[in-house]
Design a protein around this motif. Structure first.
Motif, mmCIF file in Angstrom:
data_model
loop_
_atom_site.group_PDB
_atom_site.id
_atom_site.type_symbol
_atom_site.label_atom_id
_atom_site.label_comp_id
_atom_site.label_asym_id
_atom_site.label_seq_id
_atom_site.Cartn_x
_atom_site.Cartn_y
_atom_site.Cartn_z
ATOM 1 N N ARG A 69 0.860 -1.196 0.000
ATOM 2 C CA ARG A 69 0.000 0.000 0.000
ATOM 3 C C ARG A 69 0.894 1.242 0.000
ATOM 4 O O ARG A 69 1.680 1.451 0.924
ATOM 5 N N ARG A 70 0.699 2.093 -1.001
ATOM 6 C CA ARG A 70 1.545 3.287 -1.086
ATOM 7 C C ARG A 70 1.234 4.291 0.019
ATOM 8 O O ARG A 70 2.028 5.157 0.326
ATOM 9 N N ASP A 71 0.035 4.158 0.610
ATOM 10 C CA ASP A 71 -0.333 5.096 1.673
ATOM 11 C C ASP A 71 0.093 4.617 3.061
ATOM 12 O O ASP A 71 -0.293 5.203 4.069
ATOM 13 N N LEU A 72 0.901 3.560 3.122
ATOM 14 C CA LEU A 72 1.327 3.054 4.431
ATOM 15 C C LEU A 72 1.921 4.166 5.318
ATOM 16 O O LEU A 72 1.575 4.244 6.501
ATOM 17 N N PRO A 73 2.789 5.044 4.780
ATOM 18 C CA PRO A 73 3.347 6.096 5.647
ATOM 19 C C PRO A 73 2.269 6.959 6.306
ATOM 20 O O PRO A 73 2.349 7.265 7.505
ATOM 21 N N ALA A 74 1.248 7.327 5.539
ATOM 22 C CA ALA A 74 0.184 8.176 6.108
ATOM 23 C C ALA A 74 -0.567 7.434 7.219
ATOM 24 O O ALA A 74 -0.964 8.033 8.227
ATOM 25 N N LEU A 75 -0.728 6.137 7.046
ATOM 26 C CA LEU A 75 -1.449 5.361 8.058
ATOM 27 C C LEU A 75 -0.607 5.209 9.328
ATOM 28 O O LEU A 75 -1.132 5.264 10.444
ATOM 29 N N GLU A 98 15.364 3.738 2.742
ATOM 30 C CA GLU A 98 14.598 4.995 2.705
ATOM 31 C C GLU A 98 13.217 4.797 3.321
ATOM 32 O O GLU A 98 12.752 5.613 4.113
ATOM 33 N N ARG A 99 12.561 3.729 2.950
ATOM 34 C CA ARG A 99 11.206 3.498 3.483
ATOM 35 C C ARG A 99 11.271 3.264 4.996
ATOM 36 O O ARG A 99 10.422 3.729 5.748
ATOM 37 N N ALA A 139 15.779 -7.459 8.240
ATOM 38 C CA ALA A 139 16.105 -7.555 9.673
ATOM 39 C C ALA A 139 17.229 -6.579 10.017
ATOM 40 O O ALA A 139 17.166 -5.878 11.050
ATOM 41 N N ALA A 140 18.228 -6.484 9.143
ATOM 42 C CA ALA A 140 19.345 -5.562 9.405
ATOM 43 C C ALA A 140 18.849 -4.110 9.406
ATOM 44 O O ALA A 140 19.269 -3.304 10.251
ATOM 45 N N LEU A 141 17.933 -3.792 8.499
ATOM 46 C CA LEU A 141 17.398 -2.424 8.452
ATOM 47 C C LEU A 141 16.675 -2.072 9.764
ATOM 48 O O LEU A 141 16.780 -0.964 10.270
ATOM 49 N N VAL A 142 15.945 -3.036 10.280
ATOM 50 C CA VAL A 142 15.195 -2.804 11.525
ATOM 51 C C VAL A 142 16.166 -2.626 12.690
ATOM 52 O O VAL A 142 16.065 -1.671 13.473
ATOM 53 N N LYS A 143 17.114 -3.535 12.781
ATOM 54 C CA LYS A 143 18.032 -3.486 13.923
ATOM 55 C C LYS A 143 18.963 -2.283 13.860
ATOM 56 O O LYS A 143 19.313 -1.701 14.875
ATOM 57 N N ASP A 144 19.362 -1.879 12.639
ATOM 58 C CA ASP A 144 20.217 -0.686 12.502
ATOM 59 C C ASP A 144 19.540 0.559 13.063
ATOM 60 O O ASP A 144 20.201 1.544 13.387
ATOM 61 N N ARG A 145 18.207 0.527 13.091
ATOM 62 C CA ARG A 145 17.465 1.687 13.610
ATOM 63 C C ARG A 145 16.976 1.453 15.037
ATOM 64 O O ARG A 145 16.112 2.185 15.521
ATOM 65 N N ASP A 146 17.539 0.406 15.648
ATOM 66 C CA ASP A 146 17.226 0.112 17.065
ATOM 67 C C ASP A 146 15.757 -0.134 17.343
ATOM 68 O O ASP A 146 15.272 0.160 18.441
ATOM 69 N N LEU A 147 15.044 -0.629 16.335
ATOM 70 C CA LEU A 147 13.636 -0.950 16.547
ATOM 71 C C LEU A 147 13.531 -2.392 17.049
ATOM 72 O O LEU A 147 14.299 -3.245 16.600
ATOM 73 N N PRO A 148 12.602 -2.669 17.945
ATOM 74 C CA PRO A 148 12.421 -4.064 18.349
ATOM 75 C C PRO A 148 11.931 -4.916 17.169
ATOM 76 O O PRO A 148 11.101 -4.467 16.376
#
Ligand code: SF4
Ligand code: FES
Length: 361
Positions: A69-75, A98-99, A139-148
């Motif tokens: 869904r392209r509107d995911l950011p708005a949601l 980027e996303r 997984a690396a993208l998530v962990k690089d941003r310290d998100l659980p």
């Protein structure tokens, strides 16, 4: 409005049924919602507002693949601005740096990533496409941003290698690993024979999970969802019907559990024709199996009725054609033989049928 009904804690927002994977264990309905019937951005924003208004605190943006869904950011922005904890449930395909940065800036709090197998050969076979390498990247993208990060694996005969899956989740830096034996709803039901793990696989898995849970205590939580057909008592499905969470399907249908559309006798309401508050508190579908009034024997007088709530309504309907029956997994059910018959090993394991794409209407 029934004052005894507690507000919902969570909302599973199935933004779309479109998905790049073809997993044979998919629990989404056999008939998927096509793109043209999906709620629009404004309609989803309104659903989020209504959800928060009736108490929702956790929003799980799911699918299909929500990144489609392209509107995911708005949601994500809206759910986060409303003060909700926002979880993205994803295959990881389509997640770029980027996303990810953008979603984190907008308030995404958690990612749940599906994994199909312990290595690329097995995982890509189950996903029906080249997916595994994307998951390692995601997984690396998530962990690089310290998100659980929660890694979720649906277990079945072709991937029941929990030791290797735990090692993979450790390498991915998962904070939580869900190892969930397949539940046979939607598409998965037609693959039941092919997917059902053997008793030997299940017996091997449990001590491995137990030892790893001990070793990883404080580092990675492991949640193991048992194969309920083999159990003497059913799972406390949804912690009771209409008690904690609601699901909104891509077309706005509001479901008391994600699989509830399998219950053909249930009159499902849509958020485009009735406010979410009324659906949660007053609809026939949400009240059908709430509390204990609907129960018949043996559940009605059973000492476990507050523990498992009579089991799973969808399973009772799928196996017995009666959603108000005791879940036949239960050893106290007069219909337990229906499940026992399913446990008899097939003379030959059939090949599983891959999930097909959504029919575009
Ligand atoms: Fe649960 Fe009903 Fe079985 Fe009792 S009889 S253990 S309440 S499913
Ligand atoms: Fe629907 Fe259990 S999956 S009630």
């Amino acid at each position: 409005m029934d004052v005894n009904v507690a507000p919902p804690l969570g909302m599973l927002a199935e933004l779309t049924h479109r998905c790049p994977l073809h997993c044979p264990y998919c629990s989404n309905p056999v008939e998927l919602v096509g793109r043209r019937d999906e709620l629009t951005t404004d309609q989803w924003l309104d659903v989020l507002d209504q959800g928060r208004d009736i108490g929702v605190l956790q929003v799980h943006l799911s699918g299909g693949e929500p990144l489609a869904r392209r509107d995911l950011p708005a949601l994500v922005t809206r759910a986060s601005d409303l003060g909700c904890y926002v979880n993205l449930v994803t295959s990881g395909l389509g997640l770029t740096a980027e996303r990810m940065d953008d979603l984190v800036d907008r308030g995404l709090a958690h990612v749940q990533l599906s994994v199909q197998g312990p290595d690329a050969v097995r995982a890509d076979r189950i996903a029906g496409t080249r997916a595994h390498s994307h998951k390692l990247t995601a997984a690396a993208l998530v962990k690089d941003r310290d998100l659980p990060l929660t890694v979720n694996v649906v277990l079945h005969k072709a991937n029941h290698d929990v030791g290797a899956l735990i090692a993979l989740a450790e390498r991915m830096g998962a904070d939580r690993l869900e190892l969930a034996n397949t539940q046979y709803y939607g598409w998965a039901l037609r693959n039941r024979e092919a997917l059902m793990p053997t008793p030997e696989q299940l017996a091997e898995a449990e001590p491995v999970v137990r030892a790893a849970s001990e070793r990883l205590r404080g580092t990675m939580e492991i949640v193991y969802v048992v194969a309920d057909y083999y159990e003497p008592y059913p799972k406390p499905c949804m912690y009771g019907w209409g008690s904690r969470q609601l699901t909104v399907a891509p077309n706005g249908d509001v479901l008391p559990c994600p699989a509830a559309s399998v219950i053909e006798t249930l009159r499902i309401e849509n958020v485009l024709s009735r406010p979410l508050r009324e659906i949660w508190y007053d609809s026939e579908s949400f009240n059908a199996y709430r509390g204990e009034e609907w129960m018949s024997e043996p559940c009605r007088t059973c000492d476990r009725r507050a523990v498992d709530f009579g089991g799973c309504r969808c399973q009772a309907f799928q196996l017995l054609g009666d959603a108000s029956a005791t879940d036949p997994v239960c050893s106290r059910s007069p219909d337990r033989q229906v499940v026992d018959l399913l446990l008899e090993p097939p003379s030959q394991t059939p090949e599983f049928v891959m999930r097909g794409p959504a029919v575009v209407r």
